[in-house]
Write a protein that holds these residues in place. Structure first.
Motif, PDB file in Angstrom:
ATOM      1  N   LYS A  59     -76.849 125.024  -8.394  1.00 14.77           N
ATOM      2  CA  LYS A  59     -75.424 125.113  -8.706  1.00 14.77           C
ATOM      3  C   LYS A  59     -74.621 125.242  -7.415  1.00 14.77           C
ATOM      4  CE  LYS A  59     -74.388 127.346 -12.550  1.00 14.77           C
ATOM      5  NZ  LYS A  59     -73.976 128.385 -13.525  1.00 14.77           N
ATOM      6  N   ILE A  60     -73.560 124.445  -7.319  1.00 17.70           N
ATOM      7  CA  ILE A  60     -72.674 124.477  -6.153  1.00 17.70           C
ATOM      8  C   ILE A  60     -71.255 124.747  -6.648  1.00 17.70           C
ATOM      9  CG2 ILE A  60     -71.764 123.177  -4.200  1.00 17.70           C
ATOM     10  CD1 ILE A  60     -74.367 121.513  -4.340  1.00 17.70           C
ATOM     11  N   GLU A  61     -70.636 125.811  -6.093  1.00 18.72           N
ATOM     12  CA  GLU A  61     -69.283 126.183  -6.477  1.00 18.72           C
ATOM     13  C   GLU A  61     -68.451 126.398  -5.224  1.00 18.72           C
ATOM     14  OE1 GLU A  61     -66.964 129.531  -9.157  1.00 18.72           O
ATOM     15  OE2 GLU A  61     -69.012 129.883  -8.532  1.00 18.72           O
TER      16      GLU A  61
ATOM     17  N   HIS B  10     -75.717 128.248  -5.019  1.00 15.69           N
ATOM     18  CA  HIS B  10     -76.207 129.345  -5.852  1.00 15.69           C
ATOM     19  C   HIS B  10     -77.560 128.985  -6.476  1.00 15.69           C
ATOM     20  CE1 HIS B  10     -72.304 131.313  -5.695  1.00 15.69           C
ATOM     21  NE2 HIS B  10     -71.753 130.152  -5.985  1.00 15.69           N
ATOM     22  N   PRO B  11     -78.633 128.866  -5.704  1.00 19.90           N
ATOM     23  CA  PRO B  11     -79.897 128.450  -6.296  1.00 19.90           C
ATOM     24  C   PRO B  11     -80.722 129.576  -6.903  1.00 19.90           C
ATOM     25  CG  PRO B  11     -80.137 128.620  -3.957  1.00 19.90           C
ATOM     26  CD  PRO B  11     -78.703 128.926  -4.260  1.00 19.90           C
ATOM     27  N   LEU B  12     -80.555 130.795  -6.460  1.00 19.24           N
ATOM     28  CA  LEU B  12     -81.476 131.848  -6.848  1.00 19.24           C
ATOM     29  C   LEU B  12     -80.938 132.809  -7.890  1.00 19.24           C
ATOM     30  CD1 LEU B  12     -82.878 132.681  -3.311  1.00 19.24           C
ATOM     31  CD2 LEU B  12     -83.891 131.227  -5.056  1.00 19.24           C
TER      32      LEU B  12
ATOM     33  N   GLU C 208     -67.607 123.775 -10.929  1.00 19.35           N
ATOM     34  CA  GLU C 208     -68.946 123.747 -10.344  1.00 19.35           C
ATOM     35  C   GLU C 208     -69.564 122.358 -10.443  1.00 19.35           C
ATOM     36  OE1 GLU C 208     -70.386 128.288 -11.353  1.00 19.35           O
ATOM     37  OE2 GLU C 208     -70.780 126.712 -12.816  1.00 19.35           O
ATOM     38  N   ALA C 209     -70.547 122.133  -9.609  1.00 21.75           N
ATOM     39  CA  ALA C 209     -71.354 120.914  -9.654  1.00 21.75           C
ATOM     40  C   ALA C 209     -72.817 121.345  -9.602  1.00 21.75           C
ATOM     41  CB  ALA C 209     -71.026 120.007  -8.470  1.00 21.75           C
ATOM     42  N   ILE C 210     -73.708 120.416  -9.833  1.00 22.40           N
ATOM     43  CA  ILE C 210     -75.123 120.729  -9.780  1.00 22.40           C
ATOM     44  C   ILE C 210     -75.850 119.625  -9.011  1.00 22.40           C
ATOM     45  CG2 ILE C 210     -75.619 119.690 -12.024  1.00 22.40           C
ATOM     46  CD1 ILE C 210     -77.647 121.975 -12.440  1.00 22.40           C
ATOM     47  N   ALA C 211     -76.637 120.051  -8.044  1.00 23.39           N
ATOM     48  CA  ALA C 211     -77.477 119.109  -7.288  1.00 23.39           C
ATOM     49  C   ALA C 211     -78.872 119.182  -7.902  1.00 23.39           C
ATOM     50  CB  ALA C 211     -77.507 119.503  -5.815  1.00 23.39           C
TER      51      ALA C 211
END
Length: 151
Positions: free
Chosen positions: A60-62, A67-69, A81-84
């Motif tokens: 998750k990218i905000e 915010h991976p963990l 938010e976006a998600i890689a």
């Protein structure tokens, strides 16, 4: 650099999964034998599942913050938010080895699923996933890629 390392970890998990699946005789037979409708449906289910899992385990990218963990599985994405993730790897492999029908179906399933997760990149990610299914399926048929790898 931090995002790159997290994504490399996710790709590593897909490689381990692919290795384990390649050791399974039933999977190899379904992948490389002449594919009837039963085999194609089986491949669509396997690769769609892989793509959906990849979407849920994305990073998750905000506002530029990673915010991976804080949460391993993301069920929804807020509007800011976006998600890689590694969803396109599953779609590409499905199209290359399963052919046009499998690639398109997996692309549509994974793309619609990604759109339902939300986020400001939902539509772009969903459409690109569907296009990847069309493109890799078409390339597979055009260049007969599946026959090149069959034993």
């Amino acid at each position: 650099m931090e995002l790159f390392l997290f994504m490399l970890e996710r790709v590593g998990l897909i490689i381990v999964f692919a290795f384990l699946m390649s050791r399974w005789r039933l999977f190899r037979e379904k992948l490389f034998q002449e594919q009837g409708m039963k085999e194609k449906i089986w491949l669509i289910i396997i690769f769609s599942s892989l793509c959906i899992i990849s979407s849920y385990t994305g990073i998750k990218i905000e506002s530029g913050t990673i915010h991976p963990l804080n949460q391993m599985i993301h069920s929804t994405i807020n509007a800011e938010e976006a998600i890689a993730n590694t969803r396109l790897i599953g779609v590409a492999i499905a199209g290359i080895f399963g052919g046009p029908l499998v690639g398109v179906c997996v692309g549509i399933i994974a793309g619609i699923h990604r759109i339902t997760l939300g986020g400001f990149t939902a539509i772009a990610c969903g459409v690109s996933t569907i296009l990847a299914g069309f493109i890799t399926g078409g390339l597979s048929k055009r260049f007969k890629i599946r026959q090149t790898f069959s034993c």
